[in-house]
Design a protein around this motif. Structure first.
Motif, PDB file in Angstrom:
ATOM      1  N   PRO A 286       1.328  -1.040  -0.027  1.00 57.05           N
ATOM      2  CA  PRO A 286       0.223  -0.013   0.019  1.00 57.05           C
ATOM      3  C   PRO A 286       0.926   1.685   0.150  1.00 57.05           C
ATOM      4  N   ALA A 287      -0.234   2.076  -0.152  1.00 56.61           N
ATOM      5  CA  ALA A 287       1.051   3.720  -0.418  1.00 56.61           C
ATOM      6  C   ALA A 287       1.564   4.399   0.620  1.00 56.61           C
ATOM      7  N   TRP A 288       0.780   4.028   1.987  1.00 58.69           N
ATOM      8  CA  TRP A 288       2.148   4.321   3.261  1.00 58.69           C
ATOM      9  C   TRP A 288       2.681   3.847   3.420  1.00 58.69           C
ATOM     10  N   ALA A 289       3.093   2.236   3.166  1.00 57.57           N
ATOM     11  CA  ALA A 289       3.733   1.398   3.575  1.00 57.57           C
ATOM     12  C   ALA A 289       5.239   2.054   2.346  1.00 57.57           C
ATOM     13  N   ARG A 290       4.553   2.212   1.293  1.00 60.24           N
ATOM     14  CA  ARG A 290       5.980   2.028   0.310  1.00 60.24           C
ATOM     15  C   ARG A 290       6.132   3.709   1.143  1.00 60.24           C
ATOM     16  N   GLN A 291       5.969   4.471   1.306  1.00 62.45           N
ATOM     17  CA  GLN A 291       6.034   6.034   1.047  1.00 62.45           C
ATOM     18  C   GLN A 291       6.776   5.866   3.381  1.00 62.45           C
ATOM     19  N   MET A 292       6.610   5.296   3.928  1.00 63.88           N
ATOM     20  CA  MET A 292       7.416   5.307   5.050  1.00 63.88           C
ATOM     21  C   MET A 292       8.807   5.028   5.190  1.00 63.88           C
ATOM     22  N   GLU A 293      10.217   5.139   4.740  1.00 63.60           N
ATOM     23  CA  GLU A 293      10.971   5.663   4.359  1.00 63.60           C
ATOM     24  C   GLU A 293      10.594   6.915   4.045  1.00 63.60           C
ATOM     25  N   LEU A 294       9.874   7.759   3.850  1.00 58.40           N
ATOM     26  CA  LEU A 294       9.800   9.586   2.873  1.00 58.40           C
ATOM     27  C   LEU A 294       9.922  10.170   4.591  1.00 58.40           C
ATOM     28  N   PHE A 295       8.729   9.782   5.116  1.00 58.83           N
ATOM     29  CA  PHE A 295       8.141  10.195   6.624  1.00 58.83           C
ATOM     30  C   PHE A 295       9.497   9.970   7.281  1.00 58.83           C
ATOM     31  N   ILE A 296      10.476   8.900   7.680  1.00 60.89           N
ATOM     32  CA  ILE A 296      11.842   8.529   8.120  1.00 60.89           C
ATOM     33  C   ILE A 296      12.422   9.917   8.284  1.00 60.89           C
ATOM     34  N   LEU A 297      13.114   9.550   6.701  1.00 63.36           N
ATOM     35  CA  LEU A 297      14.103  10.663   6.441  1.00 63.36           C
ATOM     36  C   LEU A 297      13.559  12.135   6.602  1.00 63.36           C
ATOM     37  N   ASP A 298      12.520  12.413   6.656  1.00 60.20           N
ATOM     38  CA  ASP A 298      12.018  13.895   7.309  1.00 60.20           C
ATOM     39  C   ASP A 298      11.876  14.185   8.223  1.00 60.20           C
ATOM     40  N   ASP A 299      11.822  12.823   8.862  1.00 55.32           N
ATOM     41  CA  ASP A 299      12.639  12.943  10.871  1.00 55.32           C
ATOM     42  C   ASP A 299      13.808  13.050  11.224  1.00 55.32           C
ATOM     43  N   MET A 300      14.972  12.608   9.698  1.00 57.96           N
ATOM     44  CA  MET A 300      16.036  12.434  10.429  1.00 57.96           C
ATOM     45  C   MET A 300      16.938  14.302   9.639  1.00 57.96           C
ATOM     46  N   GLY A 301      15.253  14.887   8.816  1.00 56.56           N
ATOM     47  CA  GLY A 301      16.349  16.308   8.301  1.00 56.56           C
ATOM     48  C   GLY A 301      17.244  16.062   7.081  1.00 56.56           C
ATOM     49  N   GLU A 302      16.875  15.032   6.675  1.00 51.42           N
ATOM     50  CA  GLU A 302      17.698  14.512   4.956  1.00 51.42           C
ATOM     51  C   GLU A 302      16.820  14.663   4.309  1.00 51.42           C
ATOM     52  N   ASP A 303      16.730  15.682   3.566  1.00 52.45           N
ATOM     53  CA  ASP A 303      15.586  16.906   2.647  1.00 52.45           C
ATOM     54  C   ASP A 303      16.353  16.259   1.239  1.00 52.45           C
ATOM     55  N   ASP A 304      18.256  16.241   1.146  1.00 53.41           N
ATOM     56  CA  ASP A 304      18.569  15.873   0.436  1.00 53.41           C
ATOM     57  C   ASP A 304      18.366  14.537   0.007  1.00 53.41           C
ATOM     58  N   SER A 305      18.302  13.810   0.553  1.00 54.29           N
ATOM     59  CA  SER A 305      17.944  11.822   0.844  1.00 54.29           C
ATOM     60  C   SER A 305      16.429  11.998   0.362  1.00 54.29           C
ATOM     61  N   ALA A 306      15.791  13.146   0.517  1.00 56.31           N
ATOM     62  CA  ALA A 306      14.140  12.667   0.350  1.00 56.31           C
ATOM     63  C   ALA A 306      13.546  12.750  -0.424  1.00 56.31           C
ATOM     64  N   ARG A 307      14.953  13.942  -1.632  1.00 54.61           N
ATOM     65  CA  ARG A 307      14.500  14.437  -2.921  1.00 54.61           C
ATOM     66  C   ARG A 307      15.207  12.830  -3.802  1.00 54.61           C
ATOM     67  N   ALA A 308      15.968  12.866  -3.304  1.00 56.78           N
ATOM     68  CA  ALA A 308      16.881  11.693  -4.064  1.00 56.78           C
ATOM     69  C   ALA A 308      15.350  10.616  -4.720  1.00 56.78           C
ATOM     70  N   LEU A 309      14.801  10.130  -2.914  1.00 53.97           N
ATOM     71  CA  LEU A 309      13.958   8.651  -3.550  1.00 53.97           C
ATOM     72  C   LEU A 309      13.094   9.499  -3.963  1.00 53.97           C
ATOM     73  N   ILE A 310      12.511  10.481  -3.851  1.00 56.59           N
ATOM     74  CA  ILE A 310      11.231  10.840  -4.671  1.00 56.59           C
ATOM     75  C   ILE A 310      11.749  10.644  -6.819  1.00 56.59           C
ATOM     76  N   GLY A 311      12.866  11.382  -6.750  1.00 51.82           N
ATOM     77  CA  GLY A 311      13.341  11.148  -7.935  1.00 51.82           C
ATOM     78  C   GLY A 311      13.371  10.270  -8.206  1.00 51.82           C
ATOM     79  N   ALA A 312      13.461   9.400  -7.925  1.00 55.39           N
ATOM     80  CA  ALA A 312      13.905   7.368  -8.195  1.00 55.39           C
ATOM     81  C   ALA A 312      12.372   7.140  -8.159  1.00 55.39           C
ATOM     82  N   MET A 313      11.503   7.202  -7.878  1.00 53.30           N
ATOM     83  CA  MET A 313      10.798   6.543  -7.446  1.00 53.30           C
ATOM     84  C   MET A 313       9.387   7.355  -8.676  1.00 53.30           C
ATOM     85  N   LEU A 314       9.589   8.301  -8.163  1.00 52.41           N
ATOM     86  CA  LEU A 314       9.163   8.966 -10.228  1.00 52.41           C
ATOM     87  C   LEU A 314       9.449   8.286 -10.980  1.00 52.41           C
ATOM     88  N   ALA A 315      11.168   8.589 -11.417  1.00 52.41           N
ATOM     89  CA  ALA A 315      11.538   7.561 -12.504  1.00 52.41           C
ATOM     90  C   ALA A 315      11.498   6.463 -13.030  1.00 52.41           C
TER      91      ALA A 315
END
Length: 231
Positions: free
Chosen positions: A173-202
């Protein structure tokens, strides 16, 4: 006609019951002792003892293993190394069974001892890899325990990343796939979050229009936040 229960299973159940009854009979309330559990027998021995009924034996072993902790026994009094050995054997005998993974992630991971909690989380993570499409819910719970109980964001991300990358898209489900993004948000890892979203979209991993729109909004929000932080 009721299914015949193999003799070894009957004996094991009887032994477990006798152990519990005897333990409760001799235990004085004012002198609580730590729950004891010996390491599980070797898998080869268990397969032989099952007489071709490994699932029935696995269920009996589950009762025996989880019966070691009485309602008033603290989790920290349980030998987690031995308990894990039983869970390992139970999964080996009954790979489709979910009870050990559920118990490990949702019951025994609640120990106040971080070392004990990690034993259970590691068990769930390793066995997840053998059947990701069926076992991901337990690893998802393990990720939450790692993040909020252990406060180990890196471990939580490791689990969330394994779920995202190893579970079939149509299963997750979508919430489980997005879990990593929420954790990166908590960690303040904006660059990693951007890279992950870009990879998921591509990659085409996401096909639902609503999820795609949500990811695009997240990407824009992260970019805006980074521009404000570094004008």
């Amino acid at each position: 006609m009721a299914p015949r229960v193999p003799l070894p299973v009957t004996l094991l159940l009887g032994a477990a019951l006798a152990l519990q009854v005897g333990y409760q009979a001799v235990r004085a309330p004012q002198h609580r002792v730590a729950a004891t559990l010996q390491d599980a027998p070797p898998l080869a021995v268990l397969r032989l003892a099952s007489l071709g009924e490994p699932v029935a034996l696995a269920k009996a072993m589950t009762l025996h293993a989880q019966g070691q902790d009485a309602a008033d026994t603290p989790l920290n009094d349980i030998d987690y190394v031995a308990l894990r050995s039983w869970f390992e054997r139970i999964v080996d005998l009954d790979p489709r069974g979910q009870a050990p993974l559920l118990a490990a992630s949702q019951v025994y991971a609640a120990s106040s001892d971080p070392a004990r909690t990690r034993i259970m989380l590691d068990f769930v993570y390793r066995r997840f890899g053998e059947d990701p499409d069926r076992r991901w819910p337990w690893l998802a719970h393990a990720a939450l325990v790692a993040r909020h109980r252990l406060h180990d964001a890196a471990l939580a991300r490791q689990y969330a990343q394994a779920i995202r990358t190893r579970v079939t898209n149509g299963v997750l489900p979508a919430w489980a796939r997005q879990m990593e993004l929420f954790i990166l948000d908590d960690m303040g890892e904006d660059d990693s979050a951007r890279a992950l979203i870009g990879a998921m979209l591509a990659s085409g991993q996401v096909s639902d229009p609503r999820e795609l729109a949500w990811l695009e909004r997240r990407l824009h929000a992260i970019s805006a936040r980074q521009r404000q932080a570094h004008p």
